[in-house]
Design an enzyme around this catalytic site. Structure first.
Site, PDB file in Angstrom:
ATOM      1  N   ARG A  55      -2.470  -8.612  -1.179  1.00  0.00           N
ATOM      2  CA  ARG A  55      -3.745  -9.265  -1.511  1.00  0.00           C
ATOM      3  C   ARG A  55      -4.010  -9.177  -3.011  1.00  0.00           C
ATOM      4  O   ARG A  55      -4.411 -10.121  -3.646  1.00  0.00           O
ATOM      5  CB  ARG A  55      -4.899  -8.521  -0.800  1.00  0.00           C
ATOM      6  CG  ARG A  55      -5.387  -9.182   0.442  1.00  0.00           C
ATOM      7  CD  ARG A  55      -6.481  -8.376   1.030  1.00  0.00           C
ATOM      8  NE  ARG A  55      -6.172  -6.942   0.931  1.00  0.00           N
ATOM      9  CZ  ARG A  55      -7.017  -5.973   1.254  1.00  0.00           C
ATOM     10  NH1 ARG A  55      -8.204  -6.267   1.696  1.00  0.00           N
ATOM     11  NH2 ARG A  55      -6.669  -4.708   1.149  1.00  0.00           N
ATOM     12  N   GLY A  85       0.853  -1.194   0.000  1.00  0.00           N
ATOM     13  CA  GLY A  85       0.000   0.000   0.000  1.00  0.00           C
ATOM     14  C   GLY A  85       0.882   1.235   0.000  1.00  0.00           C
ATOM     15  O   GLY A  85       2.044   1.182  -0.411  1.00  0.00           O
ATOM     16  N   ARG A  86       0.338   2.334   0.501  1.00  0.00           N
ATOM     17  CA  ARG A  86       1.084   3.604   0.467  1.00  0.00           C
ATOM     18  C   ARG A  86       2.399   3.495   1.231  1.00  0.00           C
ATOM     19  O   ARG A  86       3.445   3.942   0.764  1.00  0.00           O
ATOM     20  CB  ARG A  86       0.229   4.729   1.063  1.00  0.00           C
ATOM     21  CG  ARG A  86      -0.889   5.208   0.165  1.00  0.00           C
ATOM     22  CD  ARG A  86      -1.667   6.317   0.862  1.00  0.00           C
ATOM     23  NE  ARG A  86      -2.252   5.799   2.090  1.00  0.00           N
ATOM     24  CZ  ARG A  86      -3.539   5.520   2.235  1.00  0.00           C
ATOM     25  NH1 ARG A  86      -4.377   5.738   1.254  1.00  0.00           N
ATOM     26  NH2 ARG A  86      -4.006   5.043   3.366  1.00  0.00           N
ATOM     27  N   ILE A  87       2.355   2.907   2.433  1.00  0.00           N
ATOM     28  CA  ILE A  87       3.574   2.826   3.246  1.00  0.00           C
ATOM     29  C   ILE A  87       4.547   1.820   2.635  1.00  0.00           C
ATOM     30  O   ILE A  87       5.749   2.082   2.528  1.00  0.00           O
ATOM     31  CB  ILE A  87       3.232   2.483   4.714  1.00  0.00           C
ATOM     32  CG1 ILE A  87       2.422   3.639   5.333  1.00  0.00           C
ATOM     33  CG2 ILE A  87       4.491   2.198   5.523  1.00  0.00           C
ATOM     34  CD1 ILE A  87       1.841   3.358   6.704  1.00  0.00           C
ATOM     35  N   GLU A 102       0.936  -4.561  23.555  1.00  0.00           N
ATOM     36  CA  GLU A 102       1.742  -3.332  23.515  1.00  0.00           C
ATOM     37  C   GLU A 102       1.325  -2.432  24.668  1.00  0.00           C
ATOM     38  O   GLU A 102       0.167  -2.002  24.696  1.00  0.00           O
ATOM     39  CB  GLU A 102       1.501  -2.640  22.179  1.00  0.00           C
ATOM     40  CG  GLU A 102       2.445  -1.498  21.879  1.00  0.00           C
ATOM     41  CD  GLU A 102       2.251  -1.009  20.451  1.00  0.00           C
ATOM     42  OE1 GLU A 102       2.690  -1.695  19.507  1.00  0.00           O
ATOM     43  OE2 GLU A 102       1.614   0.035  20.300  1.00  0.00           O
ATOM     44  N   HIS A 150       6.411   2.020  19.324  1.00  0.00           N
ATOM     45  CA  HIS A 150       5.394   2.480  18.358  1.00  0.00           C
ATOM     46  C   HIS A 150       5.660   3.940  17.954  1.00  0.00           C
ATOM     47  O   HIS A 150       4.876   4.833  18.271  1.00  0.00           O
ATOM     48  CB  HIS A 150       3.984   2.320  18.952  1.00  0.00           C
ATOM     49  CG  HIS A 150       2.898   2.318  17.915  1.00  0.00           C
ATOM     50  ND1 HIS A 150       1.764   1.538  18.010  1.00  0.00           N
ATOM     51  CD2 HIS A 150       2.766   3.011  16.762  1.00  0.00           C
ATOM     52  CE1 HIS A 150       0.987   1.759  16.965  1.00  0.00           C
ATOM     53  NE2 HIS A 150       1.571   2.661  16.183  1.00  0.00           N
ATOM     54  N   ILE A 158       6.412  -2.866  11.065  1.00  0.00           N
ATOM     55  CA  ILE A 158       5.925  -1.487  11.272  1.00  0.00           C
ATOM     56  C   ILE A 158       4.409  -1.448  11.089  1.00  0.00           C
ATOM     57  O   ILE A 158       3.836  -0.383  10.875  1.00  0.00           O
ATOM     58  CB  ILE A 158       6.605  -0.473  10.317  1.00  0.00           C
ATOM     59  CG1 ILE A 158       6.486  -0.908   8.852  1.00  0.00           C
ATOM     60  CG2 ILE A 158       8.052  -0.267  10.697  1.00  0.00           C
ATOM     61  CD1 ILE A 158       6.886   0.191   7.862  1.00  0.00           C
ATOM     62  N   ALA A 159       3.775  -2.625  11.160  1.00  0.00           N
ATOM     63  CA  ALA A 159       2.325  -2.711  10.935  1.00  0.00           C
ATOM     64  C   ALA A 159       1.592  -2.650  12.275  1.00  0.00           C
ATOM     65  O   ALA A 159       1.398  -1.563  12.835  1.00  0.00           O
ATOM     66  CB  ALA A 159       2.018  -3.978  10.162  1.00  0.00           C
ATOM     67  N   ARG A 160       1.203  -3.806  12.776  1.00  0.00           N
ATOM     68  CA  ARG A 160       0.605  -3.937  14.097  1.00  0.00           C
ATOM     69  C   ARG A 160       1.200  -5.183  14.737  1.00  0.00           C
ATOM     70  O   ARG A 160       1.478  -6.166  14.038  1.00  0.00           O
ATOM     71  CB  ARG A 160      -0.920  -4.104  13.999  1.00  0.00           C
ATOM     72  CG  ARG A 160      -1.675  -2.833  13.678  1.00  0.00           C
ATOM     73  CD  ARG A 160      -1.688  -1.862  14.863  1.00  0.00           C
ATOM     74  NE  ARG A 160      -2.477  -0.682  14.596  1.00  0.00           N
ATOM     75  CZ  ARG A 160      -1.985   0.479  14.147  1.00  0.00           C
ATOM     76  NH1 ARG A 160      -0.697   0.612  13.928  1.00  0.00           N
ATOM     77  NH2 ARG A 160      -2.781   1.505  13.946  1.00  0.00           N
ATOM     78  N   GLY A 191       6.321   4.894  14.665  1.00  0.00           N
ATOM     79  CA  GLY A 191       6.249   5.007  13.207  1.00  0.00           C
ATOM     80  C   GLY A 191       5.987   6.417  12.695  1.00  0.00           C
ATOM     81  O   GLY A 191       6.673   6.910  11.807  1.00  0.00           O
TER      82      GLY A 191
HETATM   83  C1  8YV Z   1      -0.118   6.614  15.298  1.00  0.00           C
HETATM   84  C2  8YV Z   1      -0.442   4.483  13.856  1.00  0.00           C
HETATM   85  O1  8YV Z   1       0.935   6.853  16.158  1.00  0.00           O
HETATM   86  O2  8YV Z   1      -1.485   5.715  12.146  1.00  0.00           O
HETATM   87  C3  8YV Z   1      -1.382   4.653  12.728  1.00  0.00           C
HETATM   88  O3  8YV Z   1      -2.068   3.661  12.385  1.00  0.00           O
HETATM   89  O4  8YV Z   1      -0.314   3.450  14.369  1.00  0.00           O
HETATM   90  C4  8YV Z   1       0.410   5.581  14.347  1.00  0.00           C
HETATM   91  O5  8YV Z   1       0.999   6.254  13.283  1.00  0.00           O
HETATM   92  C5  8YV Z   1      -1.314   6.351  16.097  1.00  0.00           C
HETATM   93  O6  8YV Z   1      -2.453   6.111  15.359  1.00  0.00           O
HETATM   94  C6  8YV Z   1      -1.577   7.441  17.128  1.00  0.00           C
HETATM   95  O7  8YV Z   1      -2.129   6.854  18.210  1.00  0.00           O
END
Ligand code: 8YV
Length: 316
Positions: free
Chosen positions: A173, A151-153, A262, A281, A231-233, A283
């Site tokens: 996908r 995707g974008r990232i 987390e 976290h 860098i996802a979840r 990112g």
């Molecule tokens: C943010 C993130 O820090 O955008 C997301 O999905 O996980 C992070 O970039 C977060 O949403 C802020 O709580």
């Protein structure tokens, strides 16, 4: 006068930039009201730190007209529940891609070159003399990066990888033939990617399909010299399986911006290992990106409160 402002529940303390944008426009109320309901009709929910918003929360707050999320990932918000109640959900796509990809690359390089371990060693009493034989890492340039989620990232990560003279392979996908020539990148099956890549970078959203996407079987396919970067979840990776693979030195290492849970409980086995680098976290955590996220999420909130279409509404 204060009573005429729309009432918004938020999981604060919110960053000063957000408070500044909301000042005089909404009255903020504490998140605890999502559990108890409120006598005063609540107009909106501002989700800052990934707390759950689901059907029961929305049913306790029947006046809510909008849920605005500070961030792009909305796995903590039950989109179907919101849609069923006619509540639009806003997020902040696009503005954090560069920062998140930068973080992915920071982790890739730090993991490959054992930076966190080296930092700990440099500060320790054990560092008494330089030794050219210690702490050898893996090379990034010339290596193969495998990106899950183009995707974008993911695309931003690919561009950085190409600048490091890496070969890019990906799994998504939906195959992205449009990008294959322009980046360039090569599409592989999940299994082929795991067996081919020197660096496996996770950039997928967390969905039912990607929960536990990297488990023991997937880790077993990776090269013994490979590094896993997330860098996802956190929940995209099975934490126990990863801990075991790292403890047994089945792969070279892991570099994680996110974990499941987390934070990890203090004393967790993963925290004891030297072949994992963990960031809390970070990112999108740059001054510039967080300012853009603040502006976008507040714009979504204010639009929803006034019954206007959200500038960036999540499609459920
Ligand atoms: C943010 C993130 O820090 O955008 C997301 O999905 O996980 C992070 O970039 C977060 O949403 C802020 O709580």
């Amino acid at each position: 006068m204060q009573n005429s402002l729309p009432l918004v529940i938020a999981d604060g303390p919110l960053a000063p930039a957000i408070l500044e944008l909301l000042d005089g426009r909404v009255e903020l109320l504490p998140w605890e009201l999502t559990a108890t309901g409120s006598e005063r009709p609540i107009d909106g929910i501002y989700s800052y730190g990934h707390l759950t918003v689901d059907g029961p929360v929305l049913d306790r707050l029947p006046g809510v007209k909008v849920v605005s999320n500070y961030g792009v990932g909305v796995d903590h918000i039950h989109l179907a529940d919101a849609a069923a109640r006619g509540v639009p959900v806003g997020n902040t796509p696009g503005v954090l891609d560069g920062a998140t990809a930068d973080m992915g690359f920071t982790l890739l390089l730090a993991g490959a070159r054992r930076l966190a371990e080296g930092d700990r060693y440099s500060r320790s009493d054990g560092f008494t003399h330089y030794d050219p034989g210690y702490m050898l890492g893996q090379e990034a340039h010339g290596a193969v990066i495998g990106i899950f989620g183009m995707g974008r990232i993911g695309q931003q990560v690919a561009r950085r990888a190409l600048a490091f003279d890496m070969q890019v392979v990906y799994h998504n996908r939906r195959r992205r033939e449009d990008l294959e020539a322009s980046l360039p990148a090569r599409y592989l099956s999940k299994e082929e990617l795991l067996a081919t890549a020197d660096y496996v970078m996770l950039c997928t959203p967390l969905t039912a399909e990607t929960t536990g996407y990297i488990g023991a079987a997937e880790l077993a396919l990776m090269k013994p010299t490979a590094l896993l970067v997330n860098i996802a979840r956190g929940a995209v990776v099975d934490t126990d399986a990863l801990t075991n693979a790292l403890a047994e030195r089945q792969i070279f290492g892991a570099a994680l911006d996110v974990t499941d849970p987390e934070p990890l409980p203090r004393g967790h086995r993963l925290l004891e290992l030297d072949n994992v680098t963990i960031a809390p976290h970070l990112g999108s955590a740059t001054v510039q990106t967080r300012q853009r996220m603040a502006e976008m999420s507040v714009a979504n909130l204010l639009a929803g409160l006034s019954g206007q279409p959200l500038p960036h509404q999540v499609q459920s």
